[in-house]
Design a protein around this motif. Structure first.
Motif, PDB file in Angstrom:
ATOM      1  N   LEU A   1       0.854  -1.263   0.049  1.00 24.58           N
ATOM      2  CA  LEU A   1      -0.151   0.159  -0.141  1.00 24.58           C
ATOM      3  C   LEU A   1       0.926   1.241  -0.004  1.00 24.58           C
ATOM      4  N   GLU A   2       1.862   1.142   0.658  1.00 23.94           N
ATOM      5  CA  GLU A   2       2.560   2.564   0.865  1.00 23.94           C
ATOM      6  C   GLU A   2       3.446   2.799  -0.386  1.00 23.94           C
ATOM      7  N   ASP A   3       3.852   1.587  -0.826  1.00 24.35           N
ATOM      8  CA  ASP A   3       4.594   1.872  -2.349  1.00 24.35           C
ATOM      9  C   ASP A   3       3.705   2.559  -3.167  1.00 24.35           C
ATOM     10  N   ALA A   4       2.409   1.846  -3.406  1.00 31.65           N
ATOM     11  CA  ALA A   4       1.290   2.374  -4.382  1.00 31.65           C
ATOM     12  C   ALA A   4       0.935   3.902  -4.028  1.00 31.65           C
ATOM     13  N   LYS A   5       0.873   4.264  -2.732  1.00 32.73           N
ATOM     14  CA  LYS A   5       0.780   5.664  -2.314  1.00 32.73           C
ATOM     15  C   LYS A   5       1.750   6.559  -2.900  1.00 32.73           C
ATOM     16  N   GLN A   6       3.026   5.940  -2.793  1.00 37.67           N
ATOM     17  CA  GLN A   6       4.055   6.921  -2.956  1.00 37.67           C
ATOM     18  C   GLN A   6       4.149   7.105  -4.617  1.00 37.67           C
TER      19      GLN A   6
ATOM     20  N   VAL B   1       1.606   7.052  -6.647  1.00 38.08           N
ATOM     21  CA  VAL B   1       0.539   8.209  -7.019  1.00 38.08           C
ATOM     22  C   VAL B   1       1.168   9.395  -6.626  1.00 38.08           C
ATOM     23  N   ARG B   2       1.580   9.772  -5.432  1.00 40.16           N
ATOM     24  CA  ARG B   2       2.201  10.998  -4.902  1.00 40.16           C
ATOM     25  C   ARG B   2       3.296  11.737  -6.037  1.00 40.16           C
ATOM     26  N   GLU B   3       4.061  10.514  -6.403  1.00 38.89           N
ATOM     27  CA  GLU B   3       5.084  11.259  -7.366  1.00 38.89           C
ATOM     28  C   GLU B   3       4.642  11.506  -8.809  1.00 38.89           C
TER      29      GLU B   3
ATOM     30  N   VAL C   1     -11.662   9.231  -0.259  1.00 39.46           N
ATOM     31  CA  VAL C   1     -10.365   8.927   0.167  1.00 39.46           C
ATOM     32  C   VAL C   1      -9.324  10.046  -0.351  1.00 39.46           C
ATOM     33  N   ARG C   2      -8.549  10.645   0.619  1.00 39.75           N
ATOM     34  CA  ARG C   2      -7.824  11.706   0.479  1.00 39.75           C
ATOM     35  C   ARG C   2      -6.135  11.206   0.244  1.00 39.75           C
ATOM     36  N   LEU C   3      -5.474  11.498  -0.735  1.00 44.77           N
ATOM     37  CA  LEU C   3      -4.120  11.048  -0.682  1.00 44.77           C
ATOM     38  C   LEU C   3      -3.378  12.424  -0.235  1.00 44.77           C
ATOM     39  N   GLY C   4      -2.727  12.253   0.801  1.00 45.06           N
ATOM     40  CA  GLY C   4      -1.911  13.479   1.477  1.00 45.06           C
ATOM     41  C   GLY C   4      -0.415  13.515   0.782  1.00 45.06           C
ATOM     42  N   GLN C   5       0.422  14.207   1.492  1.00 45.39           N
ATOM     43  CA  GLN C   5       1.863  14.391   1.455  1.00 45.39           C
ATOM     44  C   GLN C   5       2.512  13.032   2.078  1.00 45.39           C
ATOM     45  N   GLY C   6       1.956  12.319   2.958  1.00 42.09           N
ATOM     46  CA  GLY C   6       2.438  11.195   3.500  1.00 42.09           C
ATOM     47  C   GLY C   6       3.002  11.534   4.804  1.00 42.09           C
ATOM     48  N   GLY C   7       2.750  12.352   5.556  1.00 47.54           N
ATOM     49  CA  GLY C   7       3.238  12.620   6.801  1.00 47.54           C
ATOM     50  C   GLY C   7       2.172  11.804   7.790  1.00 47.54           C
ATOM     51  N   GLY C   8       1.002  11.867   7.256  1.00 53.51           N
ATOM     52  CA  GLY C   8      -0.090  11.246   8.398  1.00 53.51           C
ATOM     53  C   GLY C   8      -0.570  12.525   9.148  1.00 53.51           C
ATOM     54  N   TRP C   9       0.098  13.454   8.884  1.00 52.65           N
ATOM     55  CA  TRP C   9      -0.346  14.796   9.727  1.00 52.65           C
ATOM     56  C   TRP C   9      -1.893  15.029   9.693  1.00 52.65           C
ATOM     57  N   TYR C  10      -2.567  14.889   8.813  1.00 55.61           N
ATOM     58  CA  TYR C  10      -3.837  15.346   8.921  1.00 55.61           C
ATOM     59  C   TYR C  10      -4.684  14.069   9.537  1.00 55.61           C
ATOM     60  N   ASP C  11      -4.227  12.895   9.114  1.00 55.79           N
ATOM     61  CA  ASP C  11      -4.845  11.818   9.650  1.00 55.79           C
ATOM     62  C   ASP C  11      -4.777  11.744  11.274  1.00 55.79           C
ATOM     63  N   ARG C  12      -3.862  12.243  11.403  1.00 56.29           N
ATOM     64  CA  ARG C  12      -3.708  12.276  13.137  1.00 56.29           C
ATOM     65  C   ARG C  12      -4.382  13.435  13.832  1.00 56.29           C
ATOM     66  N   VAL C  13      -4.214  14.754  13.369  1.00 57.70           N
ATOM     67  CA  VAL C  13      -4.698  15.747  13.576  1.00 57.70           C
ATOM     68  C   VAL C  13      -6.420  15.941  13.552  1.00 57.70           C
TER      69      VAL C  13
ATOM     70  N   PRO D   1      -6.724   1.735   6.203  1.00 57.10           N
ATOM     71  CA  PRO D   1      -7.672   1.782   7.487  1.00 57.10           C
ATOM     72  C   PRO D   1      -7.637   3.033   8.276  1.00 57.10           C
ATOM     73  N   HIS D   2      -6.577   3.614   8.532  1.00 56.84           N
ATOM     74  CA  HIS D   2      -6.462   4.964   9.258  1.00 56.84           C
ATOM     75  C   HIS D   2      -6.526   6.007   8.651  1.00 56.84           C
ATOM     76  N   ASP D   3      -7.040   6.030   7.241  1.00 53.54           N
ATOM     77  CA  ASP D   3      -7.073   7.277   6.346  1.00 53.54           C
ATOM     78  C   ASP D   3      -8.649   7.792   6.587  1.00 53.54           C
ATOM     79  N   ARG D   4      -8.544   8.765   6.915  1.00 54.34           N
ATOM     80  CA  ARG D   4      -9.906   9.444   7.376  1.00 54.34           C
ATOM     81  C   ARG D   4     -10.628  10.126   6.065  1.00 54.34           C
TER      82      ARG D   4
HETATM   83  N1  LIG Z   1      -3.985   8.179  13.212  1.00 59.83           N
HETATM   84  C1  LIG Z   1      -2.861   7.685  12.821  1.00 59.83           C
HETATM   85  N2  LIG Z   1      -2.322   7.046  13.972  1.00 59.83           N
HETATM   86  C2  LIG Z   1      -1.104   6.371  13.836  1.00 59.83           C
HETATM   87  N3  LIG Z   1      -0.130   6.538  12.664  1.00 59.83           N
HETATM   88  C3  LIG Z   1      -0.798   7.257  11.456  1.00 59.83           C
HETATM   89  C4  LIG Z   1      -2.341   7.617  11.681  1.00 59.83           C
HETATM   90  N4  LIG Z   1      -2.371   8.213  10.190  1.00 59.83           N
HETATM   91  C5  LIG Z   1      -1.358   7.978   9.771  1.00 59.83           C
HETATM   92  N5  LIG Z   1      -0.360   7.271  10.334  1.00 59.83           N
HETATM   93  C6  LIG Z   1       1.006   6.909   9.774  1.00 59.83           C
HETATM   94  O1  LIG Z   1       1.459   8.096   9.179  1.00 59.83           O
HETATM   95  C7  LIG Z   1       2.154   7.433   7.824  1.00 59.83           C
HETATM   96  C8  LIG Z   1       1.577   8.403   6.841  1.00 59.83           C
HETATM   97  O2  LIG Z   1       0.356   8.199   6.702  1.00 59.83           O
HETATM   98  P1  LIG Z   1      -0.608   8.326   4.972  1.00 59.83           P
HETATM   99  O3  LIG Z   1       0.074   7.938   3.978  1.00 59.83           O
HETATM  100  O4  LIG Z   1      -1.965   8.351   5.443  1.00 59.83           O
HETATM  101  O5  LIG Z   1      -0.363  10.170   5.021  1.00 59.83           O
HETATM  102  P2  LIG Z   1      -1.172  11.156   4.448  1.00 59.83           P
HETATM  103  O6  LIG Z   1      -2.395  11.104   4.690  1.00 59.83           O
HETATM  104  O7  LIG Z   1      -0.801  11.020   2.734  1.00 59.83           O
HETATM  105  O8  LIG Z   1      -0.368  12.600   4.717  1.00 59.83           O
HETATM  106  P3  LIG Z   1      -0.938  13.987   5.144  1.00 59.83           P
HETATM  107  O9  LIG Z   1      -2.024  13.568   6.310  1.00 59.83           O
HETATM  108  O10 LIG Z   1       0.367  14.426   6.040  1.00 59.83           O
HETATM  109  O11 LIG Z   1      -1.206  14.777   4.458  1.00 59.83           O
HETATM  110  C9  LIG Z   1       1.701   6.142   7.864  1.00 59.83           C
HETATM  111  O12 LIG Z   1       2.933   5.529   8.025  1.00 59.83           O
HETATM  112  C10 LIG Z   1       0.622   5.988   8.757  1.00 59.83           C
HETATM  113  O13 LIG Z   1       0.701   4.772   9.377  1.00 59.83           O
END
Ligand SMILES: Nc1ncnc2c1ncn2[C@@H]1O[C@H](COP(=O)(O)OP(=O)(O)OP(=O)(O)O)[C@@H](O)[C@H]1O
Ligand SMILES: Nc1nc2c(c(=O)[nH]1)N(C=O)[C@@H](CNc1ccc(C(=O)N[C@@H](CCC(=O)O)C(=O)O)cc1)CN2
Length: 206
Positions: free
Chosen positions: A16-21, A23-25, A147-159, A187-190
């Motif tokens: 999955l992470e390779d596939a996302k990467q 698409v990001r590229e 489904v939103r593809l972000g920059q890959g930091g998981g910043w928004y998924d967490r926030v 699954p964590h992608d909001r």
């Molecule tokens: N809620 C979460 N809790 C823990 N780890 C998370 C969470 N959301 C994302 N991650 C981790 O962060 C990394 C990047 O996630 P993801 O590829 O979804 O980022 P993104 O949505 O593209 O980036 P961004 O939100 O910054 O634009 C992944 O390794 C993922 O496992």
């Protein structure tokens, strides 16, 4: 004409992470080639359509664009004119998550190369996003399911785990990044509730 759907790399058999990467590229490559005029016009159209979202809204979590993203300057001006409180992301060490208040005209500065421009007011804490009645999120692509593809930091998924339940999250992308084929998602992608493009606002999940 390039659009993301037919340009989706073949992700079959990839992690999955390779596939996302991949698409990001693909999206980043296309963003680098986008004429500056198109980016400017997109920004103006995005700001016009944002008006329709502001009824009854007091606080908006938005973002200041990085160079190849749709410019959010005009959007922030619209928010300012509407008198809403604006929160912008602030990154700490290791991309930690925080928010600061922003008023149109306040200075915005890049704290390090590649980082988004940030206000210099006091950090309000990651959970300050719970004040927002509406959230604009940056994205590289959005599909029909939200489904939103972000920059890959998981910043928004967490926030976004701190957002008040039911607060609409609207991703902002160029028209050609609104993807009708499914994007890779974990699954964590909001999922987002809607998408704002130069063509208008589209609700995806209601
Ligand atoms: N809620 C979460 N809790 C823990 N780890 C998370 C969470 N959301 C994302 N991650 C981790 O962060 C990394 C990047 O996630 P993801 O590829 O979804 O980022 P993104 O949505 O593209 O980036 P961004 O939100 O910054 O634009 C992944 O390794 C993922 O496992
Ligand atoms: N405008 C904007 N603000 C945003 C985001 C975004 O996608 N766009 N984010 C969305 O989550 C969060 C921050 N995400 C970030 C992701 C990457 C880098 C960064 O430093 N990129 C460098 C280096 C990348 C690398 O080498 O890995 C670069 O792009 O040069 C910074 C912030 C919050 N604010």
């Amino acid at each position: 004409m390039w659009t993301l759907s037919p340009s989706l790399p073949d992700a079959a058999g990839l992690e999955l992470e390779d596939a996302k990467q991949l698409v990001r590229e693909e999206v980043r490559r296309h963003r680098r080639d986008r004429p500056e005029r198109e980016r400017r016009e997109a920004a103006d159209a995005i700001a016009v359509h944002a008006h329709a979202l502001l009824d009854g809204v007091t606080t908006v979590a938005a973002y200041a664009a990085r160079p190849a993203e749709p410019d959010t300057g005009p959007l922030l001006e619209v928010l300012g004119e509407a008198g809403v409180e604006i929160l912008l992301p602030v990154l700490g060490p290791g991309l930690t998550r925080d928010w600061a208040a922003y008023r149109v005209g306040d200075p915005l500065a890049e704290r390090a190369p590649g980082r988004p421009p940030e206000p210099d007011g006091p950090g309000l804490g990651e959970a300050a996003v719970a004040r927002a009645d509406l959230i604009f999120a940056p994205a590289l692509g959005v599909d029909d399911r939200g489904v939103r593809l972000g920059q890959g930091g998981g910043w928004y998924d967490r926030v976004l785990t701190h957002a008040r339940p039911g607060t609409p999250v609207i991703a902002v992308v160029f028209d050609d990044e609104r993807c009708s084929d499914p994007l890779p998602s974990a699954p964590h992608d909001r999922p987002v509730d809607g998408v704002l493009t130069p063509s208008g606002v589209e609700w995806l999940r209601r």
